[in-house]
Design an enzyme around this catalytic site. Structure first.
Site, PDB file in Angstrom:
ATOM      1  N   GLY A  48       0.797  -1.223   0.000  1.00  0.00           N
ATOM      2  CA  GLY A  48       0.000   0.000   0.000  1.00  0.00           C
ATOM      3  C   GLY A  48       0.827   1.270   0.000  1.00  0.00           C
ATOM      4  CB  CYS A  49       4.213   2.138   0.875  1.00  0.00           C
ATOM      5  SG  CYS A  49       3.754   1.984   2.605  1.00  0.00           S
ATOM      6  CB  VAL A  50       3.689   5.414  -3.779  1.00  0.00           C
ATOM      7  CG1 VAL A  50       4.285   5.709  -5.128  1.00  0.00           C
ATOM      8  CG2 VAL A  50       2.189   5.631  -3.802  1.00  0.00           C
TER       9      VAL A  50
END
Length: 142
Positions: A48-50
């Site tokens: 969920g982290c870019v």
């Protein structure tokens, strides 16, 4: 040595300009201890982290264990956000981590209004991972 969350709050209160706060967050990330290459793996990656973010969890003994988190990112600002999350959660008991309101701290620091939606989502993903690990540690020993 990583900063305590109170030190970060105090330092943020002295910095009026968002550019100064941004630089400070990057400096917090630069102060993180080196993260072992072997820990940069799929199991430790926070979804969920870019940017890429890795987080490890070390649990102490007992019914309400102290949990030590270590983390890193491949992006400077995100590494600083990891440092803030570690200051907020690492070294605390599982029950304390479960009760900690990360969103309130982010609002207090003004980060909620200065992060892009992607960064904010990534930060929420980190918090979810920390809380999940604390819940698991607390359940295991309860």
């Amino acid at each position: 040595m990583t900063s305590s969350i109170q030190t970060i709050r105090d330092d943020f209160s002295l910095l009026e300009d968002w550019e100064d706060r941004y630089r400070y967050v990057i400096e917090l990330g630069e102060a993180l201890p080196p993260f072992p290459d072997q820990e940069r793996n799929a199991a430790n990656k926070v979804p969920g982290c870019v940017s890429q973010v890795w987080l490890t969890t070390e649990q102490g003994p007992g019914p309400d264990p102290v949990i030590i988190f270590k983390g890193d990112s491949d992006a400077h600002i995100v590494r600083g956000l990891v440092a803030i999350m570690l200051a907020l959660f690492s070294g605390k008991r599982a029950s304390e981590i479960q009760k900690t309101d990360a969103e309130a701290t982010l609002r207090e620091l003004g980060l909620d209004e200065h992060l892009s939606p992607q960064r904010a989502n990534g930060l929420r993903s980190m918090v979810k991972r920390v809380k999940r690990d604390a819940d698991a540690a607390h359940r295991q020993t309860a």
